[in-house]
Design an enzyme around this catalytic site. Sequence first.
Site, PDB file in Angstrom:
ATOM      1  N   HIS A 262       0.946  -1.224   0.036  1.00  0.00           N
ATOM      2  CA  HIS A 262       0.043   0.139   0.021  1.00  0.00           C
ATOM      3  C   HIS A 262       0.990   1.276   0.097  1.00  0.00           C
ATOM      4  O   HIS A 262       1.639   1.370  -0.752  1.00  0.00           O
ATOM      5  CB  HIS A 262      -0.937  -0.207   1.042  1.00  0.00           C
ATOM      6  CG  HIS A 262      -1.999   0.837   1.308  1.00  0.00           C
ATOM      7  ND1 HIS A 262      -2.531   1.698   0.281  1.00  0.00           N
ATOM      8  CD2 HIS A 262      -3.090   1.067   2.247  1.00  0.00           C
ATOM      9  CE1 HIS A 262      -3.525   2.172   0.611  1.00  0.00           C
ATOM     10  NE2 HIS A 262      -3.793   2.140   1.823  1.00  0.00           N
ATOM     11  N   HIS A 303      -2.159  -2.433  -9.367  1.00  0.00           N
ATOM     12  CA  HIS A 303      -3.212  -1.903  -8.322  1.00  0.00           C
ATOM     13  C   HIS A 303      -4.478  -2.976  -8.612  1.00  0.00           C
ATOM     14  O   HIS A 303      -4.671  -3.347  -9.434  1.00  0.00           O
ATOM     15  CB  HIS A 303      -3.478  -0.494  -8.915  1.00  0.00           C
ATOM     16  CG  HIS A 303      -4.137   0.412  -8.079  1.00  0.00           C
ATOM     17  ND1 HIS A 303      -5.471   0.426  -7.719  1.00  0.00           N
ATOM     18  CD2 HIS A 303      -3.527   1.149  -7.197  1.00  0.00           C
ATOM     19  CE1 HIS A 303      -5.759   1.400  -6.632  1.00  0.00           C
ATOM     20  NE2 HIS A 303      -4.672   1.651  -6.499  1.00  0.00           N
ATOM     21  N   ASP A 361       2.590   5.875  -7.106  1.00  0.00           N
ATOM     22  CA  ASP A 361       3.821   5.842  -6.403  1.00  0.00           C
ATOM     23  C   ASP A 361       4.976   5.547  -7.057  1.00  0.00           C
ATOM     24  O   ASP A 361       6.170   5.354  -6.933  1.00  0.00           O
ATOM     25  CB  ASP A 361       3.797   5.313  -5.028  1.00  0.00           C
ATOM     26  CG  ASP A 361       2.909   5.984  -4.116  1.00  0.00           C
ATOM     27  OD1 ASP A 361       2.940   7.262  -4.040  1.00  0.00           O
ATOM     28  OD2 ASP A 361       2.210   5.104  -3.248  1.00  0.00           O
TER      29      ASP A 361
HETATM   30  N1  ACO Z   1       5.245  -7.158 -10.250  1.00  0.00           N
HETATM   31  C1  ACO Z   1       5.119  -8.296 -10.864  1.00  0.00           C
HETATM   32  N2  ACO Z   1       3.987  -9.165 -10.944  1.00  0.00           N
HETATM   33  C2  ACO Z   1       2.925  -8.432 -10.587  1.00  0.00           C
HETATM   34  C3  ACO Z   1       2.781  -7.125  -9.660  1.00  0.00           C
HETATM   35  C4  ACO Z   1       4.000  -6.455  -9.629  1.00  0.00           C
HETATM   36  N3  ACO Z   1       4.185  -5.293  -9.112  1.00  0.00           N
HETATM   37  N4  ACO Z   1       1.564  -6.891  -9.148  1.00  0.00           N
HETATM   38  C5  ACO Z   1       0.830  -7.963  -9.441  1.00  0.00           C
HETATM   39  N5  ACO Z   1       1.617  -8.894 -10.180  1.00  0.00           N
HETATM   40  C6  ACO Z   1       1.163 -10.238 -10.825  1.00  0.00           C
HETATM   41  C7  ACO Z   1       0.865 -11.069  -9.567  1.00  0.00           C
HETATM   42  O1  ACO Z   1       2.034 -11.813  -9.325  1.00  0.00           O
HETATM   43  C8  ACO Z   1      -0.180 -11.936 -10.099  1.00  0.00           C
HETATM   44  O2  ACO Z   1       0.300 -12.850 -11.276  1.00  0.00           O
HETATM   45  P1  ACO Z   1      -0.250 -14.309 -11.465  1.00  0.00           P
HETATM   46  O3  ACO Z   1      -1.639 -14.147 -11.888  1.00  0.00           O
HETATM   47  O4  ACO Z   1       0.632 -15.092 -12.306  1.00  0.00           O
HETATM   48  O5  ACO Z   1      -0.292 -15.207  -9.898  1.00  0.00           O
HETATM   49  C9  ACO Z   1      -1.241 -10.952 -11.122  1.00  0.00           C
HETATM   50  O6  ACO Z   1      -0.118  -9.957 -11.348  1.00  0.00           O
HETATM   51  C10 ACO Z   1      -2.271 -10.556 -10.192  1.00  0.00           C
HETATM   52  O7  ACO Z   1      -1.657 -10.109  -8.905  1.00  0.00           O
HETATM   53  P2  ACO Z   1      -2.481  -9.886  -7.408  1.00  0.00           P
HETATM   54  O8  ACO Z   1      -1.487  -9.854  -6.217  1.00  0.00           O
HETATM   55  O9  ACO Z   1      -3.575 -10.687  -7.572  1.00  0.00           O
HETATM   56  O10 ACO Z   1      -3.028  -8.305  -7.615  1.00  0.00           O
HETATM   57  P3  ACO Z   1      -3.784  -7.560  -6.594  1.00  0.00           P
HETATM   58  O11 ACO Z   1      -4.750  -6.855  -7.040  1.00  0.00           O
HETATM   59  O12 ACO Z   1      -4.094  -8.278  -5.340  1.00  0.00           O
HETATM   60  O13 ACO Z   1      -2.436  -6.734  -6.103  1.00  0.00           O
HETATM   61  C11 ACO Z   1      -1.047  -4.922  -5.659  1.00  0.00           C
HETATM   62  C12 ACO Z   1      -2.453  -5.430  -6.100  1.00  0.00           C
HETATM   63  C13 ACO Z   1      -0.819  -5.413  -4.213  1.00  0.00           C
HETATM   64  C14 ACO Z   1      -1.070  -3.371  -5.735  1.00  0.00           C
HETATM   65  C15 ACO Z   1       0.131  -5.586  -6.550  1.00  0.00           C
HETATM   66  O14 ACO Z   1      -0.044  -5.065  -7.788  1.00  0.00           O
HETATM   67  C16 ACO Z   1       1.631  -5.326  -5.921  1.00  0.00           C
HETATM   68  O15 ACO Z   1       1.933  -5.860  -5.013  1.00  0.00           O
HETATM   69  N6  ACO Z   1       2.143  -4.204  -6.477  1.00  0.00           N
HETATM   70  C17 ACO Z   1       3.578  -3.738  -5.932  1.00  0.00           C
HETATM   71  C18 ACO Z   1       3.302  -2.914  -4.720  1.00  0.00           C
HETATM   72  C19 ACO Z   1       2.858  -1.323  -5.060  1.00  0.00           C
HETATM   73  O16 ACO Z   1       3.214  -0.740  -5.903  1.00  0.00           O
HETATM   74  N7  ACO Z   1       1.878  -1.232  -4.154  1.00  0.00           N
HETATM   75  C20 ACO Z   1       1.151   0.278  -4.325  1.00  0.00           C
HETATM   76  C21 ACO Z   1      -0.165   0.226  -4.618  1.00  0.00           C
HETATM   77  S1  ACO Z   1      -0.875   1.733  -5.088  1.00  0.00           S
HETATM   78  C22 ACO Z   1      -0.931   2.373  -3.428  1.00  0.00           C
HETATM   79  O17 ACO Z   1      -1.308   1.772  -2.385  1.00  0.00           O
HETATM   80  C23 ACO Z   1      -0.986   3.814  -3.660  1.00  0.00           C
END
Ligand code: ACO
Length: 420
Positions: A262, A303, A361
């Site tokens: 987050h 996201h 971010d």
């Molecule tokens: N890098 C690589 N792969 C990713 C990323 C990433 N940043 N984010 C998601 N994926 C992949 C997952 O591994 C998953 O792959 P799969 O289907 O092969 O298993 C798929 O994309 C879906 O991912 P989920 O975890 O189900 O997506 P969710 O919607 O639950 O997660 C989150 C969203 C937590 C923001 C995620 O994208 C993440 O961890 N991003 C990196 C951290 C980040 O930038 N957070 C800031 C969010 S914005 C904010 O709070 C202001």
Amino acid sequence: MMIDKVAKLTIDDKPSIDLPIHEATYGPELIDVAALGKHNFFTYDPGFISTASCKSAITYIDGDKGILLHRGYPIDQLAKKTDFLTTAYLLLKGELPNSTQQQDFKKTITSHVSPPAIIEQTLQGFAKGAHPMAMLISLLGALAGYYHPIKIRDAAERKQAIEQLIGYMPTLVAMTYQHYLGNKINTPREGLDYASQFMYLLFDDTRANNPTLNKAIDRILILHADHEQNASTSTVRLAGSTLANPYACIAAGTAALWGTAHGGANEAVIKMLTEIKDEKNIEEYIARAKDPNSNFRLMGFGHRVYKNYDPRATVMKQTCDEVLNELGTPDDPLFRIAMQLEKIALEDEYFIQRKLYPNVDFYSGIILRAIGIPTALFTSIFALARTVGWLAQWSEMLDDNDFKIGRPRQWYTGPTERDI
Ligand code: ACO
């Protein structure tokens, strides 16, 4: 509430259960499952992927189209045509202020720049170098102790708590920053606007007088002010639903914001870009992010809601350009790596298929770092901005006729009853 559509849920050969369908101003219709418990069924939705926890008229996001509206106004217009406290007024009160309202609101908020002495004493309990988010959570807890009880049903007391919290936040964050570095904090200066005061408390006059940098900070605050029912906002609502003290609710939201999934992502992005170090290493990091056997993710990418370019990231990238030009470092190596990483990721099948785009971010950390703010303070600045959204959502919840203590159900998977 007018109900003109009903979903029918049929389970085995039992008579079907009628579930009302509510229409939203925008977005999907909502199947109201509240009555299901009476029929001895719960719904199961880990991470609330398809579950609305409340009604809200504050923010609307269309994640597929990359749209973010506050009270109907697009985020890029708010970022370009208003300042943070004007956006704060809009979020809290529902309409943009006229010029008298705007002046009065700014005067009131900026008058609350000096928190009570208990804050300084609480800060002294922390070692130099403690994480600013840990300190911020405690300072908010100390304020909950100082301002207790607050009659949250009393309009005047609630308004005062909201205004004080927004007014105190820049000073609290600046205090954690100075304590982190082992410095004493400046005494706030009369007559400064919200962003300039914050810059003054962080940097003295050196950077507080630079309009481009102040504008960048103000814009970062606007872009982080609210984002509907994310993890930290839902935490504030859940804590608030027990009628807890608002300072304590904001402390709870701050705790929820800290994680790297987050608000902690802005800090994690800089760590990642610094680690990548050179454009020639980008491919290796992309490969790690795609590797199903690795936990590594590209920070600042993806996201829960946006499956398109985060509209805040677009404004952030422009602001990044402005700040780097102002500081005479348009070739900042981290910015170059970030732009190259974004380009490569957006052309890669893995990211295309999963609709993973840069989020707000991805660029905010580069701006903050260029201004001279240490990475450990990034998430606190997010908390400072989001305090406005948290309070708007908390207050909206308290005024909602459907308001109830938040109490989710569970799918029990433990042992059946047994004897010792
Ligand atoms: N890098 C690589 N792969 C990713 C990323 C990433 N940043 N984010 C998601 N994926 C992949 C997952 O591994 C998953 O792959 P799969 O289907 O092969 O298993 C798929 O994309 C879906 O991912 P989920 O975890 O189900 O997506 P969710 O919607 O639950 O997660 C989150 C969203 C937590 C923001 C995620 O994208 C993440 O961890 N991003 C990196 C951290 C980040 O930038 N957070 C800031 C969010 S914005 C904010 O709070 C202001």
